[in-house]
Design a protein around this motif. Sequence first.
Motif, PDB file in Angstrom:
ATOM      1  N   ALA A 110       0.894  -1.309  -0.361  1.00  0.00           N
ATOM      2  CA  ALA A 110      -0.054  -0.007  -0.130  1.00  0.00           C
ATOM      3  C   ALA A 110       0.936   1.196   0.029  1.00  0.00           C
ATOM      4  O   ALA A 110       0.452   2.321  -0.531  1.00  0.00           O
ATOM      5  CB  ALA A 110      -1.008   0.004   1.271  1.00  0.00           C
ATOM      6  N   ALA A 111       2.041   1.272   0.654  1.00  0.00           N
ATOM      7  CA  ALA A 111       2.817   2.413   0.865  1.00  0.00           C
ATOM      8  C   ALA A 111       3.553   2.968  -0.424  1.00  0.00           C
ATOM      9  O   ALA A 111       3.482   3.821  -0.922  1.00  0.00           O
ATOM     10  CB  ALA A 111       4.044   1.947   1.829  1.00  0.00           C
ATOM     11  N   ALA A 112       3.808   1.825  -1.379  1.00  0.00           N
ATOM     12  CA  ALA A 112       4.081   1.959  -2.653  1.00  0.00           C
ATOM     13  C   ALA A 112       2.990   2.795  -3.665  1.00  0.00           C
ATOM     14  O   ALA A 112       3.509   3.196  -4.725  1.00  0.00           O
ATOM     15  CB  ALA A 112       4.622   0.709  -3.541  1.00  0.00           C
ATOM     16  N   PHE A 113       1.761   2.809  -3.155  1.00  0.00           N
ATOM     17  CA  PHE A 113       0.936   3.368  -3.934  1.00  0.00           C
ATOM     18  C   PHE A 113       0.675   4.868  -3.172  1.00  0.00           C
ATOM     19  O   PHE A 113      -0.445   5.427  -3.451  1.00  0.00           O
ATOM     20  CB  PHE A 113      -0.307   2.749  -3.977  1.00  0.00           C
ATOM     21  CG  PHE A 113      -0.342   1.487  -5.143  1.00  0.00           C
ATOM     22  CD1 PHE A 113      -0.837   1.934  -6.454  1.00  0.00           C
ATOM     23  CD2 PHE A 113       0.352   0.363  -4.782  1.00  0.00           C
ATOM     24  CE1 PHE A 113      -0.538   0.921  -7.418  1.00  0.00           C
ATOM     25  CE2 PHE A 113       0.430  -0.576  -5.956  1.00  0.00           C
ATOM     26  CZ  PHE A 113      -0.208  -0.311  -7.160  1.00  0.00           C
ATOM     27  N   ASP A 114       1.174   5.093  -2.074  1.00  0.00           N
ATOM     28  CA  ASP A 114       0.776   6.050  -1.150  1.00  0.00           C
ATOM     29  C   ASP A 114      -0.697   5.973  -0.638  1.00  0.00           C
ATOM     30  O   ASP A 114      -1.447   6.863  -0.601  1.00  0.00           O
ATOM     31  CB  ASP A 114       0.905   7.366  -2.080  1.00  0.00           C
ATOM     32  CG  ASP A 114       2.276   8.047  -2.094  1.00  0.00           C
ATOM     33  OD1 ASP A 114       3.058   7.720  -1.210  1.00  0.00           O
ATOM     34  OD2 ASP A 114       2.774   8.763  -3.119  1.00  0.00           O
ATOM     35  N   MET A 115      -0.916   4.761  -0.408  1.00  0.00           N
ATOM     36  CA  MET A 115      -2.389   4.544  -0.132  1.00  0.00           C
ATOM     37  C   MET A 115      -2.588   4.520   1.513  1.00  0.00           C
ATOM     38  O   MET A 115      -1.918   4.003   2.270  1.00  0.00           O
ATOM     39  CB  MET A 115      -2.644   2.862  -0.673  1.00  0.00           C
ATOM     40  CG  MET A 115      -4.151   2.561  -0.794  1.00  0.00           C
ATOM     41  SD  MET A 115      -4.168   0.854  -1.367  1.00  0.00           S
ATOM     42  CE  MET A 115      -4.408   1.151  -3.215  1.00  0.00           C
TER      43      MET A 115
END
Lengths: 288, 288, 288, 288
Positions: free
Chosen positions: B75-80
């Motif tokens: 999720a962090a990789a998508f700024d989610m």
Amino acid sequence: MTAHEDLWILTAQCPSRLGTVDVVTRSLAETENYVFAMNSFDDRATESFSIRVELRPLGGQQSIERFCAIFEERAAAFDMQWELKAPDHRPRVAILVSKYDHCLNDLLYRYRKGELAMDIPLIISNHPDLKPLADWHGIPYFHLPITPETKPQQEAELWQLIQDHDCELVVLARYMQVLSPDLAAKLDGRAINIHHSLLPGFKGAKPYHQAWDKGVKLVGATAHYVNNDLDEGPIITQGVQSVDHSHYPEDLVARGQDIESQTLARAVRYHIEKRVFLHDNRTVVFPD
Amino acid sequence: MTAHEDLWILTAQCPSRLGTVDVVTRSLAETENYVFAMNSFDDRATESFSIRVELRPLGGQQSIERFCAIFEERAAAFDMQWELKAPDHRPRVAILVSKYDHCLNDLLYRYRKGELAMDIPLIISNHPDLKPLADWHGIPYFHLPITPETKPQQEAELWQLIQDHDCELVVLARYMQVLSPDLAAKLDGRAINIHHSLLPGFKGAKPYHQAWDKGVKLVGATAHYVNNDLDEGPIITQGVQSVDHSHYPEDLVARGQDIESQTLARAVRYHIEKRVFLHDNRTVVFPD
Amino acid sequence: MTAHEDLWILTAQCPSRLGTVDVVTRSLAETENYVFAMNSFDDRATESFSIRVELRPLGGQQSIERFCAIFEERAAAFDMQWELKAPDHRPRVAILVSKYDHCLNDLLYRYRKGELAMDIPLIISNHPDLKPLADWHGIPYFHLPITPETKPQQEAELWQLIQDHDCELVVLARYMQVLSPDLAAKLDGRAINIHHSLLPGFKGAKPYHQAWDKGVKLVGATAHYVNNDLDEGPIITQGVQSVDHSHYPEDLVARGQDIESQTLARAVRYHIEKRVFLHDNRTVVFPD
Amino acid sequence: MTAHEDLWILTAQCPSRLGTVDVVTRSLAETENYVFAMNSFDDRATESFSIRVELRPLGGQQSIERFCAIFEERAAAFDMQWELKAPDHRPRVAILVSKYDHCLNDLLYRYRKGELAMDIPLIISNHPDLKPLADWHGIPYFHLPITPETKPQQEAELWQLIQDHDCELVVLARYMQVLSPDLAAKLDGRAINIHHSLLPGFKGAKPYHQAWDKGVKLVGATAHYVNNDLDEGPIITQGVQSVDHSHYPEDLVARGQDIESQTLARAVRYHIEKRVFLHDNRTVVFPD
């Protein structure tokens, strides 16, 4: 900017099972098909899965072809039925009518102004009355009068016309003939009828007169898929309209025609926008 | 059988990007979390993505833990931003009121009968009037009278109470004080107000009197998140009610109270069921 | 049996005063006019009285003549304006359009099927686009293009056409020209406009884009009498339609067209059925 | 300024005949009773006349007395039943409940805030469950448990309580006992029941489960007068609520409770505001 004009629509359904959503979305992502909107529902009652995706192929036609290539086998492993509708695909729709023109006029108007993205290659009727309306819209009108004796032969003709014109949907816009079980079976899941009552309220003849007799304060209409159980097919959508003591039966008929037209048009739109999923006698509908 | 009682709810939002849906559903499938219902929307206007999933962990708590473990980094990789709500989690909600009791009574009734799955650790008011209603429901009632002089101090107290009671949502149920910009900022995205008009129709004082003066045939109400722009925060839901010439201003007020109560209760339910996503000044709402 | 087909309609209005109802009903009873339905309202705000009666003359034309003979003087004593509409009287209505056809098509359909008991001797437009639609319905179409320079002259022509065709009502069915104060005054109380917003919500240009920008969850339409205050004339009826985050501005426009058509048609029906009474800037409407 | 607070309400009904309206309005004018609003309807189907007048006696109590004095005989000549309700008259209403509290709570709230201008001298139930709710509102609660054996005796007791408390209306707020024909006859025209279906849709047990099984897209409720034909008494008002595939039977029950509460409260209000007229099995309702 409108929501849907450049989007493909993917729909799929299958028995409930872990991984159904994932197999769809993963295949889309791998082939660079961008998801704009998605709805899925896994029904515990019928143990069935339905999904609808609005998407844009980032790599154009190639993305679509790649998706189809990899998804076919994966979907088969889930016993999944699926369809991919191009943004410019216009389903071909046959409209069946008798003498009432309110539903036909409403459908033709919405079709003409672009609200219903479909083609209407023909209108079929057991009466000649509505031919001028069809003529004005430039749509071929086939008059198939029906008597008890000629019914099998005329239904065969009707079925032939539907096939010849390559129609994927048949709309019974107040068509006052009951389809034979055989024809109903052939049209399973792709014939929509409008019933002038809130099923299962008033069945049979003259539902508005029955409603008036009971002193109802609401009248309604039900759009449903045709099946062998007359007036009892799977419900797509329903509409309702308030009435009062000052409305005599003929007034209820007039009020009912508005709600019939609107309800049928909404059901047709839901169908051609691939929003309706049929599982046994129940529907899953993802409205907008 | 009810739809939601044993389901977890996963929500996530981030900037638009290819693969957003896939990263969610793949992570769920890999960790044996079964998806019952899902909605996603990628808004071309705000270039933002929202997703809501109702799911059941087939492997129990272990499935949940495994999901959190693998999803955090992805999720962090998508700024989610994401949240996972357990079926038995009951958000703690502070209700703010003044003298009108219609919204409070309605919320308390829906809470008591289980329609609103939340806890109400406290009710705060700038007037003592509604204490008996709070008492009957066994909810602590804090009276914080406000004058222009005491406002900063009382707002500090109010904020302390919200923190002490660990509230994740604040509902202004016809609370007749404007929150200071500072407090509004602290409550950004988690304070819901009910405005007694169809925004942006009638702002300012006595909207029903303004409506009557114009001879309107409809009155309405707007539930929205509080922000610094008084009566102009992001809209969650709106309701409407017909009126006519026989309704004098006080009649409109009475009619309006019904639609206010219903509209606020719906907004609160949408929020606690995690159906509302906030992107700048606009909301995405997945209703049921 | 329908409610209204054989009934006369008496309407009257005057300043509030004791005996207004009595003078009407007594005069009807004395002349053997049978009352089937009656509504009256005495507005304390505007101190005005309105009454609408559906009646049948038991003595035929003679009852009507006797009523008119005795009522004229009595009504004058109350400063009462009154009208008696015969069951077969069909008001003559001019429709003004520009390029949008949704309202015109809807009106023509309802007219054609008998829902709107009026005659349409002409359609007037500042554009040629909708002539084919008028042609199909066999209604003369007058094209009066308007530029800033030609406006006074063309409005004079328009007014002449309305008079020549003996029209008692003018319907602006998305007519995109503002009437001059002079023409608006001539048409006072007998020109109906449809505004594509819930007045007084979004005025000015592109109300649906404004609505989208605010993230509204409802769009609406207002049918009102034309007066000199643009988009602010006395409201006859309003309609509303729900929308959500997935609707882009063009989608709101499409959704709005449905509610505009329905709302305008309802206002026209109310007017020709003599259900609307105008007192200053407010209306009294007795709906069915 | 509110519409009704200082107005008397005159209602009358009788067989259809020339002069019915006139005898009412003439008698009012002669005695200086000022008419603010009036509705009458002469039903060709049942050949019955109904009238409702909101009035203010310009000469105070004397105007009322003079009216009653002259109207009694005149009304008798028309076989007219009539009532005159003072602005401060509050009908006494007995509420019958079982275990469901949603309708009771809703009625008590509306009563408490003044929307329902009535008194509630007692609540009667065949179960003890809702006593705390009654206690909080300070209303005596009578527990009359019913078994097949004790039913006649308990119904006698119930009837005695209604008489002892001088109740003119009985509201069955989800009272799960069928009244005996004898008690139903005694309460003819003054007992209101709420049925959790759009009659004549789903009768009998578990209508929401029946509705779910059919896949309906709307659920509704019907408020009606109690008569000997179970669930088939004269309809006062009906309400409707949309549902979809995601709603399991228990969800329909929850959704239905909202529409039941609202529909019952509206029917009670119509009754106590003297808006409902009963002719055989049909009602005339003059709504606001």
